[in-house]
Design an enzyme around this catalytic site. Sequence first.
Site, PDB file in Angstrom:
ATOM      1  N   THR A 293       3.035  -1.172   8.799  1.00 28.47           N
ATOM      2  CA  THR A 293       3.580  -2.035   9.857  1.00 28.47           C
ATOM      3  C   THR A 293       3.844  -3.456   9.383  1.00 28.47           C
ATOM      4  OG1 THR A 293       1.350  -2.679  10.485  1.00 28.47           O
ATOM      5  CG2 THR A 293       2.329  -0.804  11.687  1.00 28.47           C
TER       6      THR A 293
ATOM      7  N   HIS B 223      12.233 -22.608   9.263  1.00 31.41           N
ATOM      8  CA  HIS B 223      11.253 -23.349  10.074  1.00 31.41           C
ATOM      9  C   HIS B 223       9.835 -23.300   9.507  1.00 31.41           C
ATOM     10  CE1 HIS B 223      13.641 -23.454  14.136  1.00 31.41           C
ATOM     11  NE2 HIS B 223      14.317 -23.951  13.127  1.00 31.41           N
TER      12      HIS B 223
ATOM     13  N   ARG C 193      10.869 -32.196  11.289  1.00 29.09           N
ATOM     14  CA  ARG C 193       9.775 -31.921  12.226  1.00 29.09           C
ATOM     15  C   ARG C 193       8.980 -30.676  11.818  1.00 29.09           C
ATOM     16  NH1 ARG C 193      14.347 -29.860  14.406  1.00 29.09           N
ATOM     17  NH2 ARG C 193      14.256 -27.915  15.597  1.00 29.09           N
ATOM     18  N   HIS C 194       9.665 -29.757  11.112  1.00 28.05           N
ATOM     19  CA  HIS C 194       8.962 -28.531  10.689  1.00 28.05           C
ATOM     20  C   HIS C 194       7.947 -28.829   9.591  1.00 28.05           C
ATOM     21  CE1 HIS C 194      11.619 -26.370  13.258  1.00 28.05           C
ATOM     22  NE2 HIS C 194      12.673 -26.898  12.663  1.00 28.05           N
TER      23      HIS C 194
ATOM     24  N   CYS D  67       3.301  -3.076   3.968  1.00 27.35           N
ATOM     25  CA  CYS D  67       2.416  -1.957   4.330  1.00 27.35           C
ATOM     26  C   CYS D  67       3.133  -1.171   5.425  1.00 27.35           C
ATOM     27  CB  CYS D  67       1.014  -2.435   4.733  1.00 27.35           C
ATOM     28  SG  CYS D  67       0.913  -3.496   6.187  1.00 27.35           S
TER      29      CYS D  67
ATOM     30  N   ASP E 208       0.879  -1.176   0.000  1.00 26.97           N
ATOM     31  CA  ASP E 208       0.000   0.000   0.000  1.00 26.97           C
ATOM     32  C   ASP E 208       0.917   1.226   0.000  1.00 26.97           C
ATOM     33  OD1 ASP E 208       0.909   0.259   2.592  1.00 26.97           O
ATOM     34  OD2 ASP E 208      -1.074   0.296   3.526  1.00 26.97           O
TER      35      ASP E 208
HETATM   36  C1  RB5 Z   1      -1.952   2.722   6.442  1.00 20.48           C
HETATM   37  O1  RB5 Z   1      -1.973   3.962   7.089  1.00 20.48           O
HETATM   38  C2  RB5 Z   1      -1.592   1.626   7.432  1.00 20.48           C
HETATM   39  O2  RB5 Z   1      -2.664   1.375   8.263  1.00 20.48           O
HETATM   40  C3  RB5 Z   1      -1.180   0.369   6.683  1.00 20.48           C
HETATM   41  O3  RB5 Z   1      -0.089   0.655   5.877  1.00 20.48           O
HETATM   42  C4  RB5 Z   1      -0.745  -0.818   7.520  1.00 20.48           C
HETATM   43  O4  RB5 Z   1       0.212  -0.447   8.467  1.00 20.48           O
HETATM   44  C5  RB5 Z   1      -1.825  -1.621   8.102  1.00 20.48           C
HETATM   45  O5  RB5 Z   1      -1.609  -2.626   8.775  1.00 20.48           O
END
Ligand code: RB5
Length: 148
Positions: free
Chosen positions: A66, A97, A131-132, A64, A7
């Site tokens: 995070t 793993h 095992r994995h 994205c 994104d």
């Molecule tokens: C966008 O602002 C943000 O929410 C997206 O990039 C992401 O981090 C969502 O998990």
Amino acid sequence: MIALGSDHGGFELKESVKLLLKERGIPFEDLGTNDGNSVDYPDFGEKVARKVSLGEAEKGVLVCGTGIGMSIVANKFPGVRAALVADVYMAKMAKQHNNANILVLGGRVIDENEASEMVATWLDTQFEGGRHQGRLDKIAALEKELYR
Ligand code: RB5
């Protein structure tokens, strides 16, 4: 072929991952987004995860802000093992793993050098099996039970 998607929060980092793949001569398909304008991460996570799930792409990289949203979306798809990683050790384990077929990165969490090292490590590491594999078989069995 590696399918790439992000994104707006992951756009810049996705572009840097493309440079690494070009340097290494690894074929990829960029499924967007194509600039920093605000978009919804499920729309791009879906594109990449669907291709991996259907076997149209061997692997994927999703970015994205995070990495959390992309992980949530990608792991809805049967056969997808999407791993959100925040350091090189996690990137190594994601392959060794978990045999992760999608690597997920946080564009607002790590920088381009860290991302390059993580992607390179994930690509260069071998799945350990043993095992994995048994554990992955349990996940596949759960998918069958839940989604049939
Ligand atoms: C966008 O602002 C943000 O929410 C997206 O990039 C992401 O981090 C969502 O998990």
